[in-house]
Structures are given as C-alpha cells and as structure tokens.
Design a protein around this motif. Structure first.
Motif, PDB file in Angstrom:
ATOM      1  N   TYR A  85      40.641  49.568  11.506  1.00 53.81           N
ATOM      2  CA  TYR A  85      39.558  48.622  11.615  1.00 53.81           C
ATOM      3  C   TYR A  85      38.539  49.243  12.828  1.00 53.81           C
ATOM      4  O   TYR A  85      37.463  49.268  12.724  1.00 53.81           O
ATOM      5  CB  TYR A  85      39.552  47.213  11.544  1.00 53.81           C
ATOM      6  N   ILE A  86      39.436  49.167  14.010  1.00 55.80           N
ATOM      7  CA  ILE A  86      38.505  49.553  15.257  1.00 55.80           C
ATOM      8  C   ILE A  86      37.900  51.082  14.935  1.00 55.80           C
ATOM      9  O   ILE A  86      36.958  51.260  15.375  1.00 55.80           O
ATOM     10  CB  ILE A  86      39.662  49.421  16.340  1.00 55.80           C
ATOM     11  N   ASP A  87      38.721  52.020  14.364  1.00 58.55           N
ATOM     12  CA  ASP A  87      38.477  53.173  14.020  1.00 58.55           C
ATOM     13  C   ASP A  87      37.058  53.077  13.168  1.00 58.55           C
ATOM     14  O   ASP A  87      36.155  53.847  13.339  1.00 58.55           O
ATOM     15  CB  ASP A  87      39.554  53.977  13.361  1.00 58.55           C
ATOM     16  N   LEU A  88      37.122  52.251  12.277  1.00 57.15           N
ATOM     17  CA  LEU A  88      36.036  52.262  11.240  1.00 57.15           C
ATOM     18  C   LEU A  88      34.770  51.939  11.921  1.00 57.15           C
ATOM     19  O   LEU A  88      33.531  52.323  11.884  1.00 57.15           O
ATOM     20  CB  LEU A  88      36.306  51.316   9.992  1.00 57.15           C
ATOM     21  N   LEU A  89      34.932  50.787  13.000  1.00 53.32           N
ATOM     22  CA  LEU A  89      33.715  50.448  13.858  1.00 53.32           C
ATOM     23  C   LEU A  89      33.014  51.544  14.603  1.00 53.32           C
ATOM     24  O   LEU A  89      31.867  51.672  14.611  1.00 53.32           O
ATOM     25  CB  LEU A  89      34.338  49.393  14.937  1.00 53.32           C
ATOM     26  N   PHE A  90      33.924  52.431  15.043  1.00 59.05           N
ATOM     27  CA  PHE A  90      33.396  53.490  15.928  1.00 59.05           C
ATOM     28  C   PHE A  90      32.954  54.660  15.054  1.00 59.05           C
ATOM     29  O   PHE A  90      31.876  55.316  15.391  1.00 59.05           O
ATOM     30  CB  PHE A  90      34.493  54.132  17.014  1.00 59.05           C
TER      31      PHE A  90
END
Length: 171
Positions: free
Chosen positions: A99-104
């Motif tokens: 999810y954190i990857d997706l955000l960025f």
C-alpha cells in the motif's frame, strides 16, 4: 547445495518495524521480489542502475498491487474474523508495504524512506486518501489488529477510487 543469491544490506532508512530491522539483508533475486517489502525502492536506493524501467514508471505494476490486494483481502478478512490475525502477520505486513508503495508509485515516485519523514512525504503526494499518513502510522504500530485490517482495506478502496478517477480524467 550452495546459495549463490547476492544480497544487499537494507539501508538504515528502511530499517523500521514492522518491515525491516537493523542488519536485515535483501536478496537480489527478481524471482522472490514479491516476498520482500519495498524490494524495488531499496534496490533503487542501493543500485539505481540495475533496472531500466522502475515500477513507478509502469502502470502495470500499480495494477498488479491492486490485484494482489483483491486476491489476499478475503483471506485476511477470514483470518481476522476467526481471530487468527497473528497467523497472517507476514501477509498483512507485506500488504501494508504494498500500500505504501502504491501511494508513492501512483504519484510517480519510489518510497524515499520509512523513518518519520515518510509521513511528511506522504502529505506532499498529489493523489492520497484523507488522513492516510495517520492511518498508515496506526497500522504500522498494530498490524495484526482487526481495526488495522479494516483501515488498510478502506485505504486500498479509497486509493483505488482516486486512481480510477484520475485515469478517467486523463482519457
């Protein structure tokens, strides 16, 4: 049998629980990249010449992370419903990292760090759900709580809606 997989030390800026600890190593094996949080972000930070197209430059990578969540979320929901949250700890931590990857990645950037500046960096992103930094911080501190799963599920849904809306506007 000898293991010839090359490994790199996880940079200090990514050594934050629940993802990594000081001294952890990352195998540079593309076949196992899905098993390690922030694989491409760490690789970019350490060896930025290894790959010609990074996931944040490829729409397919973003779609793959959404698809992965869609595949594992029923399994996680069932585990939390049956009070077996600790049995899926590794899965929920990887889902949080994704999810954190997706955000960025949706914003065209790699994850820069996991230290406290991560949350400041999140606020600066153009496409982000409401209160995402606070909600991600909560999940990071209590990843195997049912409330964390509920928050993570909501965050994925909200980000997906924003992502689809942006795609439609660009058409």
């Amino acid at each position: 049998m000898k293991n010839d997989t090359v490994k790199i030390r996880i940079p200090r800026s990514f050594c934050y629980p629940p993802f990594y600890h000081e001294g952890d190593m990352l195998p540079l094996d593309i076949k196992t990249q899905d098993s390690f949080p922030f694989f491409y972000d760490v690789l970019y930070l350490s060896h930025d010449d290894q790959i010609t197209t990074w996931p944040w430059q490829d729409i397919g990578s973003v779609e793959a992370l959404f698809d992965h969540w869609k595949m594992i979320s029923p399994q996680l929901k069932d585990a939390f419903h049956n009070r077996r949250g600790k049995h899926v700890q590794a899965i929920i931590i990887l889902a949080l990292a994704n999810y954190i990857d997706l955000l960025f990645w949706i914003n065209g950037k790699p994850v820069p760090t996991l230290d406290q500046s991560l949350y400041r960096d999140m606020v600066r992103l153009a496409l982000i759900p409401v209160n995402a930094p606070d909600r991600v911080r909560y999940i990071c501190h209590k990843p195997v709580h049912h409330a964390s799963f509920i928050q993570l599920n909501a965050l994925y849904d909200e980000l997906r809606k924003k992502y689809v809306a942006r795609k439609i506007r660009k058409m």
